[in-house]
Design a protein around this motif. Structure first.
Motif, PDB file in Angstrom:
ATOM      1  N   ASN A 127      -2.287   3.630  -7.255  1.00 57.35           N
ATOM      2  CA  ASN A 127      -3.523   3.239  -6.583  1.00 57.35           C
ATOM      3  C   ASN A 127      -4.760   3.775  -7.301  1.00 57.35           C
ATOM      4  OD1 ASN A 127      -2.826   5.836  -6.018  1.00 57.35           O
ATOM      5  ND2 ASN A 127      -3.362   5.778  -3.846  1.00 57.35           N
ATOM      6  N   ARG A 184       0.820  -1.212   0.000  1.00 52.52           N
ATOM      7  CA  ARG A 184       0.000   0.000   0.000  1.00 52.52           C
ATOM      8  C   ARG A 184       0.850   1.257   0.000  1.00 52.52           C
ATOM      9  NH1 ARG A 184      -1.264   2.967   4.128  1.00 52.52           N
ATOM     10  NH2 ARG A 184      -0.746   1.315   5.633  1.00 52.52           N
ATOM     11  N   GLN A 209       1.108   4.138  -2.994  1.00 52.22           N
ATOM     12  CA  GLN A 209       0.808   5.541  -2.724  1.00 52.22           C
ATOM     13  C   GLN A 209       1.944   6.448  -3.194  1.00 52.22           C
ATOM     14  OE1 GLN A 209      -0.020   5.565   1.482  1.00 52.22           O
ATOM     15  NE2 GLN A 209      -2.203   5.103   1.203  1.00 52.22           N
TER      16      GLN A 209
END
Length: 359
Positions: free
Chosen positions: A336, A327, A331
């Protein structure tokens, strides 16, 4: 028990058949053919064979609630890429064949795939939705160069304006860039390429006949440059074997114009678990126990959890670490973004004679 020597050029290290179907056990009986290596110094080569089959339909339907598509096409069964971790390997047991070496050496092709698709799309009442290709076996494995079944299916999809998605780990996908670019212009396709590591030696052991990591990244770049929605899948993540590459794979993909990414933890259903253990003992005996311990820690103490919504979502501390790493990297790299929603409203059903319906 001594560790057997590796079988070069193949992912699986044996041709054991599964016992859950009561199949006969295969054993080397020690006759002169088995001892050929000791006689003339050369082991018998494992050659790939292809059996042509004539099914009556080509679209497979599924009702799995945790899968984002309800139909797929697999023009081939078995896969010469030989990825040892492939979750589709157990399907070969339905043919009384080994999910191990048989899966990657005894292949099946469906030469009538495009004609069958045309027939099914032409049936009265057919409702279009994206067709997924590459869900069980790779549509761009080496025999596609001979049969060109994937290309033929894409041609039908373009003619009928039918949405189609592709998942592959082969750079051969760019051979159909002309069709894919036109499909993308009409918002009818998206392509996902799996990249497991950036180490060509490691990839050669895990997925011996798939394209090298560098070629897959180049294919992603070509797809993105041609306007084809290109997606990178860091899959599978194998703890203590490939997880070190998560961030670097994402960086390389983003630098090549890729906009979306995903990751999948190693899945070991049925006979894949013993195949993976065997592979680890041959190639990474120093960390085999550690790898499986981490896998089990994310699967409730088992090799695998087959329950819907659980099989795709590993749990626990290790899973949280991998999920967080992915994640944060996405980012930072702008990976994303939402994947494209393909257009199902342009579909034009063909007639059985191959002509498109005009009205």
């Amino acid at each position: 028990m001594p560790i057997p020597p590796p079988i070069h050029g193949r992912g699986a290290q044996s041709a054991k058949v599964p016992q859950r179907f009561g199949l006969a056990v295969r054993e080397v009986d020690g006759d002169w053919l088995d001892a050929r290596e000791a006689i003339d110094g050369s082991a018998p080569k494992l050659r790939t064979t292809v059996t042509e089959e004539r099914p009556r339909t080509i679209i497979s339907r599924n009702r799995s609630p945790d899968i984002p598509f309800d139909r797929s096409i697999n023009a081939y069964r078995g896969c010469e890429h030989g990825c040892v971790y492939c979750y589709a390997r157990p399907t070969h047991a339905f043919h009384d064949l080994s999910p191990g070496l048989d899966f990657e050496t005894k292949l099946f092709a469906k030469p009538d795939a495009a004609n069958l698709l045309r027939t099914e799309l032409g049936k009265r009442g057919y409702t279009p939705a994206p067709i997924a290709m590459g869900t069980s076996t790779d549509p761009y494995q080496p025999i596609e160069a001979r049969y060109r079944l994937t290309r033929q299916v894409l041609e039908v999809c373009l003619e009928t304006r039918h949405p189609v998605t592709i998942t592959t780990k082969s750079a051969r996908v760019v051979r159909d860039l002309d069709l894919l670019a036109e499909l993308a212009r009409l918002n009818l396709t998206a392509v996902s390429i799996s990249v497991t590591s950036l180490d060509p030696r490691l990839s050669g052991l895990l997925e011996p006949r798939a394209s090298s990591p560098a070629k897959r990244l180049d294919a992603l770049e070509q797809l993105a440059a041609a306007g084809v929605p290109a997606h990178v899948s860091v899959a599978p993540v194998i703890p203590s074997i490939t997880d070190e590459f998560i961030e670097r794979i994402l960086e390389e993909a983003a630098a090549r114009g890729v906009k979306t990414a995903s990751w999948i933890m190693l899945r070991l259903p049925h006979e894949v678990a013993p195949l993976m253990r065997e592979w680890l003992e041959v190639h990474y005996p120093d960390r085999a126990a550690k790898v499986m311990a981490i896998v089990q820690a994310m699967r409730g103490g088992q090799d695998y959890d087959s329950r819907f919504f659980e099989r795709m979502k590993p749990k626990g501390v290790w899973a949280d670490v991998f999920r967080t790493r992915f994640r944060i990297a996405c980012q930072k790299l702008g990976l994303n973004r939402e994947p494209p929603r393909l257009d199902c409203g342009q579909f034009v059903a063909p007639r059985s004679n191959g002509q498109l319906r005009l009205l």
